[in-house]
Design a protein around this motif. Sequence first.
Motif, PDB file in Angstrom:
ATOM      1  N   ILE A 103      49.655  51.386  32.153  1.00  0.00           N
ATOM      2  CA  ILE A 103      50.158  52.443  31.275  1.00  0.00           C
ATOM      3  C   ILE A 103      49.620  53.748  31.848  1.00  0.00           C
ATOM      4  O   ILE A 103      48.422  54.018  31.764  1.00  0.00           O
ATOM      5  N   TYR A 104      50.499  54.533  32.457  1.00  0.00           N
ATOM      6  CA  TYR A 104      50.039  55.736  33.159  1.00  0.00           C
ATOM      7  C   TYR A 104      50.665  56.980  32.541  1.00  0.00           C
ATOM      8  O   TYR A 104      51.838  56.991  32.175  1.00  0.00           O
ATOM      9  N   GLY A 105      49.865  58.022  32.418  1.00  0.00           N
ATOM     10  CA  GLY A 105      50.337  59.277  31.863  1.00  0.00           C
ATOM     11  C   GLY A 105      50.954  60.173  32.933  1.00  0.00           C
ATOM     12  O   GLY A 105      50.339  60.437  33.961  1.00  0.00           O
ATOM     13  N   ASN A 106      52.180  60.623  32.685  1.00  0.00           N
ATOM     14  CA  ASN A 106      52.854  61.569  33.587  1.00  0.00           C
ATOM     15  C   ASN A 106      53.955  62.271  32.800  1.00  0.00           C
ATOM     16  O   ASN A 106      54.642  61.637  32.010  1.00  0.00           O
ATOM     17  N   ASP A 107      54.121  63.576  33.028  1.00  0.00           N
ATOM     18  CA  ASP A 107      55.106  64.310  32.234  1.00  0.00           C
ATOM     19  C   ASP A 107      56.010  65.223  33.060  1.00  0.00           C
ATOM     20  O   ASP A 107      56.688  66.094  32.502  1.00  0.00           O
ATOM     21  N   SER A 108      56.011  65.047  34.389  1.00  0.00           N
ATOM     22  CA  SER A 108      56.956  65.834  35.195  1.00  0.00           C
ATOM     23  C   SER A 108      57.080  65.255  36.596  1.00  0.00           C
ATOM     24  O   SER A 108      56.147  64.656  37.127  1.00  0.00           O
ATOM     25  N   THR A 109      58.255  65.456  37.176  1.00  0.00           N
ATOM     26  CA  THR A 109      58.508  65.143  38.589  1.00  0.00           C
ATOM     27  C   THR A 109      59.389  66.271  39.131  1.00  0.00           C
ATOM     28  O   THR A 109      60.397  66.036  39.790  1.00  0.00           O
ATOM     29  N   ALA A 110      59.007  67.498  38.839  1.00  0.00           N
ATOM     30  CA  ALA A 110      59.851  68.666  39.089  1.00  0.00           C
ATOM     31  C   ALA A 110      60.222  68.859  40.550  1.00  0.00           C
ATOM     32  O   ALA A 110      61.390  69.082  40.885  1.00  0.00           O
ATOM     33  N   ALA A 111      59.239  68.787  41.442  1.00  0.00           N
ATOM     34  CA  ALA A 111      59.500  69.092  42.852  1.00  0.00           C
ATOM     35  C   ALA A 111      60.508  68.141  43.470  1.00  0.00           C
ATOM     36  O   ALA A 111      61.411  68.560  44.205  1.00  0.00           O
ATOM     37  N   SER A 112      60.388  66.848  43.170  1.00  0.00           N
ATOM     38  CA  SER A 112      61.304  65.884  43.764  1.00  0.00           C
ATOM     39  C   SER A 112      62.729  66.080  43.239  1.00  0.00           C
ATOM     40  O   SER A 112      63.702  65.919  43.986  1.00  0.00           O
ATOM     41  N   VAL A 113      62.879  66.448  41.980  1.00  0.00           N
ATOM     42  CA  VAL A 113      64.208  66.723  41.420  1.00  0.00           C
ATOM     43  C   VAL A 113      64.824  67.947  42.096  1.00  0.00           C
ATOM     44  O   VAL A 113      65.996  67.928  42.496  1.00  0.00           O
ATOM     45  N   VAL A 114      64.037  69.002  42.231  1.00  0.00           N
ATOM     46  CA  VAL A 114      64.526  70.229  42.873  1.00  0.00           C
ATOM     47  C   VAL A 114      64.946  69.958  44.312  1.00  0.00           C
ATOM     48  O   VAL A 114      66.005  70.416  44.770  1.00  0.00           O
ATOM     49  N   GLU A 115      64.139  69.188  45.032  1.00  0.00           N
ATOM     50  CA  GLU A 115      64.460  68.886  46.432  1.00  0.00           C
ATOM     51  C   GLU A 115      65.763  68.103  46.553  1.00  0.00           C
ATOM     52  O   GLU A 115      66.586  68.365  47.437  1.00  0.00           O
ATOM     53  N   ALA A 116      65.974  67.140  45.659  1.00  0.00           N
ATOM     54  CA  ALA A 116      67.198  66.339  45.702  1.00  0.00           C
ATOM     55  C   ALA A 116      68.431  67.181  45.392  1.00  0.00           C
ATOM     56  O   ALA A 116      69.456  67.099  46.081  1.00  0.00           O
ATOM     57  N   VAL A 117      68.333  68.016  44.363  1.00  0.00           N
ATOM     58  CA  VAL A 117      69.472  68.854  43.982  1.00  0.00           C
ATOM     59  C   VAL A 117      69.763  69.899  45.050  1.00  0.00           C
ATOM     60  O   VAL A 117      70.934  70.172  45.369  1.00  0.00           O
ATOM     61  N   ASP A 118      68.718  70.473  45.640  1.00  0.00           N
ATOM     62  CA  ASP A 118      68.917  71.464  46.712  1.00  0.00           C
ATOM     63  C   ASP A 118      69.643  70.845  47.905  1.00  0.00           C
ATOM     64  O   ASP A 118      70.471  71.502  48.555  1.00  0.00           O
ATOM     65  N   LYS A 119      69.330  69.596  48.192  1.00  0.00           N
ATOM     66  CA  LYS A 119      69.976  68.921  49.329  1.00  0.00           C
ATOM     67  C   LYS A 119      71.471  68.742  49.066  1.00  0.00           C
ATOM     68  O   LYS A 119      72.301  68.931  49.968  1.00  0.00           O
ATOM     69  N   VAL A 120      71.830  68.415  47.841  1.00  0.00           N
ATOM     70  CA  VAL A 120      73.249  68.264  47.497  1.00  0.00           C
ATOM     71  C   VAL A 120      73.957  69.611  47.572  1.00  0.00           C
ATOM     72  O   VAL A 120      75.084  69.716  48.082  1.00  0.00           O
ATOM     73  N   ARG A 121      73.308  70.652  47.065  1.00  0.00           N
ATOM     74  CA  ARG A 121      73.911  71.986  47.119  1.00  0.00           C
ATOM     75  C   ARG A 121      74.180  72.417  48.565  1.00  0.00           C
ATOM     76  O   ARG A 121      75.173  73.071  48.858  1.00  0.00           O
ATOM     77  N   GLU A 122      73.250  72.039  49.445  1.00  0.00           N
ATOM     78  CA  GLU A 122      73.394  72.428  50.855  1.00  0.00           C
ATOM     79  C   GLU A 122      74.447  71.586  51.568  1.00  0.00           C
ATOM     80  O   GLU A 122      75.273  72.120  52.331  1.00  0.00           O
ATOM     81  N   LYS A 123      74.447  70.279  51.334  1.00  0.00           N
ATOM     82  CA  LYS A 123      75.306  69.359  52.087  1.00  0.00           C
ATOM     83  C   LYS A 123      76.612  69.006  51.370  1.00  0.00           C
ATOM     84  O   LYS A 123      77.533  68.477  52.000  1.00  0.00           O
ATOM     85  N   HIS A 124      76.654  69.253  50.054  1.00  0.00           N
ATOM     86  CA  HIS A 124      77.831  68.891  49.249  1.00  0.00           C
ATOM     87  C   HIS A 124      78.175  67.407  49.382  1.00  0.00           C
ATOM     88  O   HIS A 124      79.341  67.023  49.465  1.00  0.00           O
ATOM     89  N   ASP A 125      77.117  66.596  49.385  1.00  0.00           N
ATOM     90  CA  ASP A 125      77.322  65.157  49.547  1.00  0.00           C
ATOM     91  C   ASP A 125      76.114  64.425  48.964  1.00  0.00           C
ATOM     92  O   ASP A 125      75.022  64.448  49.532  1.00  0.00           O
TER      93      ASP A 125
END
Length: 405
Positions: A103-125
């Motif tokens: 049982i582990y406490g965690n409340d964000s994964t912001a950087a990985s989400v931003v990186e994934a979305v930025d890659k789609v915006r750049e590559k459109h794929d």
Amino acid sequence: MSQRVVITGIGIYSCLGKNLGEVTQSLYTGKSGIVFDQVRKDFGFRSALTGMVEEPDLKNYLSRRQRVGMHQPAIYAYMATHEALALSGLDIDFLETTETGIIYGNDSTAASVVEAVDKVREKHDTTLIGSGAIFQNMNSTVNMNLSTIFKLKGINFTLSAACASGSHSIGMGYLMISQGLQERVICGGAQEINASAMASFDGLGTFSVRESEPEKASRPFDRDRDGLIPSGGAATVILESYEAAVKRGAPILGELIGYGFSSNGDHISNPSIDGQTRSLQMALKQAGISVKEVDYINAHATSTPVGDGSEARAIYEVFGADVPVSSTKSMTGHECWMAGASEIVYSLLMMRNSFIAPNINFENPDEDSARINIVPETKEQEINCFLSNSFGFGGTNSTLIVRKI
């Protein structure tokens, strides 16, 4: 019948050090882990202060396939858990054939989400994002990765409760074991430390802007505090039933005897003295001890004017003026989702080495902090029982009490 719950392993990866030895030394000497980060200033942060936590290279520990779904929270948590398991005497062969939960406490994964979305915006794929992104992006990234890597067979979920996440994870592990539902649970808290994770927090104007003196910027309880400093890393605490620990000859670092919790049911970000007081009183009642049996309080105090004042009043209302108090956030900054777990580790290290870590930068008390016994310098003292507070946005409160066996 309720089972006794003990701590058999701890691990830490923070701005105070990469292992228990380094962190113990930092705590004893009052060493700050706060730095000025030019990357944040260039990014547009109001405050460029942060606890500096180096990201480890896991190539020497894990295969590429094991690493592909891991981003900062899971990476930090792996390092802390690897150390905790070693101290506890647990290996994968044992874990794979027994029922051990996480049982582990965690409340964000912001950087990985931003990186994934930025890659789609750049590559459109979307197919170019990569197969590991989904496992990095989910809030349960720590549990998914660690339960797979360490072959865990017990309960498995993430606990998300803002800055009380790490503390509540330990509290829930305690309840699972005390009720006989698990023999052993790996608990902890992880916090990513990057610009993406902290930008919106900085935008609230709650970070200290004492940028010319990074090591003096985090000032819990001090009259001249001007805000908190973000920090991160991970901390792991291994809980077991007393019987299971004795049976396998595990080291017993302490016994968890009390878990108090409450909700303020009020403002989404402002603290509540009533909510904090109820959490403290519940933990004491469950532990079955008096206030005089608590030798040390590791305060939640983050270095904000309103938050520190509220906690000082709550501590005074329940404990009076005598019990020694310090906030290790004076050295670490606010480790957010991991703080409730890391502060249990810090306090256990103090208990093992008979000292109270200082509340550094406490120079001038205010009306509230003057009423309680804040320790400004390292104090040699035996600790047989300590209490740790964690409070979070949304009005979630958690209090843990640990004693020496």
